[in-house]
Design an enzyme around this catalytic site. Structure first.
Site, mmCIF file in Angstrom:
data_model
loop_
_atom_site.group_PDB
_atom_site.id
_atom_site.type_symbol
_atom_site.label_atom_id
_atom_site.label_comp_id
_atom_site.label_asym_id
_atom_site.label_seq_id
_atom_site.Cartn_x
_atom_site.Cartn_y
_atom_site.Cartn_z
ATOM 1 N N HIS A 60 -6.392 -6.099 -1.660
ATOM 2 C CA HIS A 60 -5.291 -5.241 -1.231
ATOM 3 C C HIS A 60 -4.290 -6.002 -0.362
ATOM 4 O O HIS A 60 -3.087 -5.793 -0.458
ATOM 5 C CB HIS A 60 -5.881 -4.064 -0.441
ATOM 6 C CG HIS A 60 -4.951 -2.909 -0.261
ATOM 7 N ND1 HIS A 60 -4.458 -2.166 -1.309
ATOM 8 C CD2 HIS A 60 -4.430 -2.345 0.867
ATOM 9 C CE1 HIS A 60 -3.679 -1.204 -0.846
ATOM 10 N NE2 HIS A 60 -3.640 -1.298 0.475
ATOM 11 N N ASP A 82 -8.354 -5.400 -6.099
ATOM 12 C CA ASP A 82 -8.157 -4.275 -5.177
ATOM 13 C C ASP A 82 -8.439 -2.971 -5.901
ATOM 14 O O ASP A 82 -7.957 -2.762 -7.018
ATOM 15 C CB ASP A 82 -6.712 -4.291 -4.664
ATOM 16 C CG ASP A 82 -6.371 -3.045 -3.852
ATOM 17 O OD1 ASP A 82 -7.247 -2.566 -3.117
ATOM 18 O OD2 ASP A 82 -5.224 -2.579 -3.957
ATOM 19 N N SER A 133 0.824 -1.201 0.000
ATOM 20 C CA SER A 133 0.000 0.000 0.000
ATOM 21 C C SER A 133 0.868 1.265 0.000
ATOM 22 O O SER A 133 1.640 1.478 -0.942
ATOM 23 C CB SER A 133 -0.971 -0.038 1.186
ATOM 24 O OG SER A 133 -1.946 0.958 1.070
#
Length: 479
Positions: free
Chosen positions: A456, A400, A185
């Site tokens: 994610h 994601d 991320s």
């Protein structure tokens, strides 16, 4: 015994020969000389039915004056002395790497009761020594003496480097091991900027970096997200036509910072909260869709922790609770991990300082005071690639929306490296059968890889596929 020859005059007396017992004891003595700090070792971890056979440590690393970053380090389950050292960072900015440890690829996975831990069959420390670092100060159990937590990309990169150096001061036996920097991320910013520091330090044996579902370019992430949404059936035809009219010209669209007010209003409508799980498009929204949710026209997307469409003013995901402000990623539930880590017996087992705050998955204060200095990571990646000795893996779960696969694929393509292996499926074995894990495209010293059906947090959604991918990267095997 025959008399030994006389030594030349002035020769110092020889040390007595080692007996067989001493020779046998020498490896044991050397093993005892390992410098791992004993007061950091976790000797009993609550929640486990049986304590692990491998060693693990938890404590604090110095990351600059008054900055104390909490770490949890797990040795490889076999041959830790010869296994690589892997640093892991979650993103946010302001979110804890304990989520990576206890819910993704650590050796223990927290269970829904918030009390019990279960062993992870696909833990990354099966083949590597893994250092999980809560960064920056103010995140998780990390803190600073002055309790001031405003920071920025450059300061965090340097602090992470200092923490890594402090770890190797405490654990010098790992100084020469192969080193990999990995993250997820906003780790897409943390890891390449940290790598700039590490690659300049000849005492560190950096071999490569891996970034999962990373934020690599705000512009590319924004532009690709709208296409991702349309391709997944989240935008109706009327809205798509309006976006083409107001945001595009000469077959090129700009959804990132378009000066056309009509475009800005349409895009802003897309990214307001919708109740979709942005971290896995096909997973339910934990906690359900908020009661006051509005569905207007034919759009359905939401935004992540301030990383999408940052040039547009939007509502932010936060909750007012009795102890102040708490920030949770939308459609996620951190109750189990919060209950576990805040249990007094767990804090004691992990040697958590009384100065450390109550553990939360993400820090509102850190996120609010964080200054983003880099809008893209091209320079950092090109420095690593220019050295021609580091391997890079950019991987994405393909469902994601927070940092979508299309944007990271466009980003890797923009680095203009020579293609070595054209895009193709990669396989892994599950229950004795080969399965398609996703798709991979390989360039000189960098690969872009998707994990089919993962969101994610790739190791949470596809643990075996993620472990296979990680193993091949670490061992430099073909994907």
């Amino acid at each position: 015994p025959a008399p030994s020859p006389r030594s030349p005059p002035g020769t110092p007396p020889r040390a007595p020969a080692m007996g067989p017992v001493l020779l046998l004891a020498l490896p044991l003595l050397l093993g005892l000389s390992r410098a791992a700090p004993r007061d950091h070792e976790v000797t009993f971890l609550p929640g486990l039915g049986k304590q692990p056979s491998f060693r693990h440590f938890s404590g604090y690393l110095c990351a600059g004056p008054g900055k104390r970053l909490h770490y949890w380090f797990v040795e490889a389950q076999s041959n830790p002395q010869s296994s690589p050292l892997v640093l892991w960072l979650n993103g946010g900015p302001g979110c804890s790497s304990m989520e990576g440890f206890l819910k993704e690829h650590g050796p223990f996975l927290v269970q829904p009761d918030g009390v019990t831990l279960k062993y992870n069959d696909y833990a990354w420390n099966k083949i590597a020594n893994v250092l999980y670092l809560e960064s920056p100060a103010g995140v998780g159990f990390s803190y600073s003496d002055d309790k001031k937590y405003a920071t920025n990309d450059t300061e965090v990169a340097h602090n992470n480097y200092l923490a890594l150096k402090d770890f190797l001061r405490l654990f010098p036996e790992y100084c020469k091991n192969d080193l990999y920097l990995t993250g997820e991320s906003y780790g897409g910013i943390y890891i390449p900027t940290l790598a700039e520091w590490v690659m300049q330090d000849p005492s560190l044996n950096l071999k490569g970096i891996a970034v999962g579902n990373g934020l690599s370019s705000y512009e590319i992430n924004d532009n690709s997200l709208v296409y991702f949404a349309y391709y997944h059936g989240l935008l109706g035809t009327e809205l798509w036509k309006d976006l083409q009219t107001f945001c595009c010209s000469q077959e090129k669209c700009n959804f990132h910072d378009n000066s056309n007010l009509n475009c800005t209003l349409k895009v802003r409508g897309i990214v307001e909260e919708s109740g979709l799980n942005i971290y896995n498009l096909y997973a339910p929204c934990d906690g359900g869709v908020p009661g006051g949710m509005r569905y207007e026209s034919d759009y359905l997307i939401t935004h992540d922790l301030g990383n999408s469409f940052i040039r547009m003013p939007m509502r932010f995901s936060w909750r007012q609770v009795s102890c102040g402000v708490r920030m949770d990623p939308p459609c996620t539930n951190s109750t189990d991990i919060s209950v576990y880590l805040n249990a007094p017996e767990v804090r004691k087992a992990l040697h958590i300082s009384p100065e450390a705050p109550e553990w939360q998955v993400c820090s509102f204060e850190v996120n609010r005071g964080y200054k983003r200095l880099y809008m893209q990571m091209n320079d950092q990646y090109l420095k690593l690639l220019g050295a021609t000795k580091y391997r890079i893996l950019v991987y994405n779960g393909d469902v994601d929306m927070a940092c979508n696969f299309l944007g990271d694929e466009w980003f890797v393509d923009s680095l203009c490296q020579k293609v070595q292996v054209a895009r193709r499926p990669w396989l892994y074995t599950e229950r004795g059968e080969n399965q398609i894990g996703g798709f991979v495209k390989e360039f000189t010293n960098i690969a872009f890889l998707t994990v089919k059906g993962a969101g994610h947090m790739v190791p949470t959604d596809r643990p075996l596929a993620a472990f296979t991918m990680f193993s091949r990267f670490i061992r430099n095997e073909p994907y």
